[in-house]
Scaffold this active site. Sequence first.
Site, mmCIF file in Angstrom:
data_model
loop_
_atom_site.group_PDB
_atom_site.id
_atom_site.type_symbol
_atom_site.label_atom_id
_atom_site.label_comp_id
_atom_site.label_asym_id
_atom_site.label_seq_id
_atom_site.Cartn_x
_atom_site.Cartn_y
_atom_site.Cartn_z
ATOM 1 N N ASP A 1 19.800 68.396 36.910
ATOM 2 C CA ASP A 1 19.211 68.157 35.593
ATOM 3 C C ASP A 1 19.764 66.908 34.936
ATOM 4 O O ASP A 1 20.726 66.303 35.409
ATOM 5 C CB ASP A 1 19.428 69.377 34.685
ATOM 6 C CG ASP A 1 20.863 69.924 34.763
ATOM 7 O OD1 ASP A 1 21.753 69.201 35.249
ATOM 8 O OD2 ASP A 1 21.089 71.070 34.343
ATOM 9 N N ASN B 1 24.469 81.847 28.709
ATOM 10 C CA ASN B 1 23.303 82.725 28.542
ATOM 11 C C ASN B 1 22.619 83.020 29.876
ATOM 12 O O ASN B 1 21.523 83.564 29.914
ATOM 13 C CB ASN B 1 22.295 82.101 27.562
ATOM 14 C CG ASN B 1 21.783 80.753 28.034
ATOM 15 O OD1 ASN B 1 22.078 80.325 29.152
ATOM 16 N ND2 ASN B 1 21.030 80.070 27.189
ATOM 17 N N HIS C 1 21.810 80.669 32.160
ATOM 18 C CA HIS C 1 20.926 79.625 32.690
ATOM 19 C C HIS C 1 21.506 79.015 33.957
ATOM 20 O O HIS C 1 22.704 79.000 34.178
ATOM 21 C CB HIS C 1 20.572 78.571 31.627
ATOM 22 C CG HIS C 1 21.643 77.624 31.208
ATOM 23 N ND1 HIS C 1 21.894 77.334 29.881
ATOM 24 C CD2 HIS C 1 22.511 76.859 31.907
ATOM 25 C CE1 HIS C 1 22.871 76.433 29.806
ATOM 26 N NE2 HIS C 1 23.262 76.134 31.021
ATOM 27 N N GLU D 1 16.484 77.842 30.941
ATOM 28 C CA GLU D 1 16.923 78.758 29.894
ATOM 29 C C GLU D 1 16.266 80.139 30.064
ATOM 30 O O GLU D 1 15.267 80.274 30.773
ATOM 31 C CB GLU D 1 16.563 78.175 28.522
ATOM 32 C CG GLU D 1 17.250 76.850 28.196
ATOM 33 C CD GLU D 1 18.722 76.997 27.791
ATOM 34 O OE1 GLU D 1 19.405 77.932 28.263
ATOM 35 O OE2 GLU D 1 19.187 76.156 26.991
HETATM 36 C C1 GLP Z 1 25.252 72.972 31.600
HETATM 37 C C2 GLP Z 1 24.515 72.522 32.899
HETATM 38 C C3 GLP Z 1 24.636 73.546 33.973
HETATM 39 C C4 GLP Z 1 26.043 74.071 34.001
HETATM 40 C C5 GLP Z 1 26.342 74.859 32.762
HETATM 41 C C6 GLP Z 1 27.778 75.307 32.620
HETATM 42 O O1 GLP Z 1 24.455 73.120 30.507
HETATM 43 N N1 GLP Z 1 23.165 72.160 32.733
HETATM 44 O O2 GLP Z 1 24.241 72.984 35.223
HETATM 45 O O3 GLP Z 1 26.220 74.944 35.091
HETATM 46 O O4 GLP Z 1 25.883 74.217 31.607
HETATM 47 O O5 GLP Z 1 28.615 74.290 32.207
HETATM 48 P P1 GLP Z 1 30.196 74.419 32.255
HETATM 49 O O6 GLP Z 1 30.568 74.361 33.689
HETATM 50 O O7 GLP Z 1 30.693 73.219 31.503
HETATM 51 O O8 GLP Z 1 30.550 75.705 31.635
#
Ligand code: GLP
Length: 239
Positions: free
Chosen positions: A72, A138, A140, A145
Site C-alpha cells: 500500500d 482493527n 486490517h 479496513e
Molecule cells: C499500517 C499498514 C499495515 C501495517 C499496520 C500495522 O497502517 N498499512 O500494512 O501492517 O498498519 O502497523 P504497525 O506495524 O506500525 O503496527
Amino acid sequence: MEMSNHIKTALKVETIIDLDTLYDRAFNVLKEAVHNGSKNFGLATGGTMLPLYERIRNSELDFTQCESVNLDEYVGLPKAHPESYISFMKQQLFNEKPFKKSNLPNGEAQDPHEEAARYEALLQKMKLDFQLLGIGENGHIGFNEPGTAFDSETHVVELEESTRIANARFFNSLDEVPTKAITMGISSIMRAEQILLIAVGEKKRTALEALLKGEVTEEIPVTILKKHPNVTVLTDLVI
Ligand code: GLP
C-alpha cells in the site's frame, strides 16, 4: 458475508515471547523462502517490520534477481516525505538491499483510481511467491479496513479514524496523516503462495484473537487468512 466458525485452517501459529528470537525466526522463514526459489515478494511497512528489515539489511541475502510489490501507499503524500511508504522502504531496505524491480502504488498519481487499476494489472501478471504482513489494530491487512470485500482488488480507501490515530505517531500531528491510501486488495493478498504474518504487542491482541479464535468475517479482514493454505503467524501474544 459471514462463514462458519468450524472451517479447517492451516494456520501455523508460533508464539515466541522473546522478540529477538521471534524476529530471528521471521528472518529464517523469509530466508528459507529465498533458498526455496521465491522470486516475487510482497512487502509491508509499519513499525512491526523494522527489526525484520534490520536483519535483512545485515544479512547475506541478495534480492537483485527478485521483484517486490508493496501492499500500500498513502494518497497525496509526496514520495519524498519521510513517512511515505516508498521512503520507508528505501530507508529500511531498498537502499541497502535493492531488488531487480520494486513496485509500490504511486501516491502522487493525478487519478488514484487509475493508479489502483494500473497496480492491479501489474499484480495480475505476477505470481506472488511470498507475502509479508503486519496487522492493524482493527484487523486490517494492507490498508483493507473492516468491511472490505474479500474479493476486493487494488483500490482507493478512506482510512478509518482509528487507523489514522494509530499511524499519527509517525507524523507531527493527526492532521498530517493522509485520509486516503491505495491498497492491494484482499484477493491479491490471498493469491500469494506463502504468507508470513507478524503480530506483536498488546495492541494487536483483539485482532489476533479474532484470527485465531473468531469466525471468518469481512468485519475483521485478517480473519480471511484462516482460509489460506500456507500462513505462518509469529506472535509474542499468548492467546
Ligand atoms: C499500517 C499498514 C499495515 C501495517 C499496520 C500495522 O497502517 N498499512 O500494512 O501492517 O498498519 O502497523 P504497525 O506495524 O506500525 O503496527
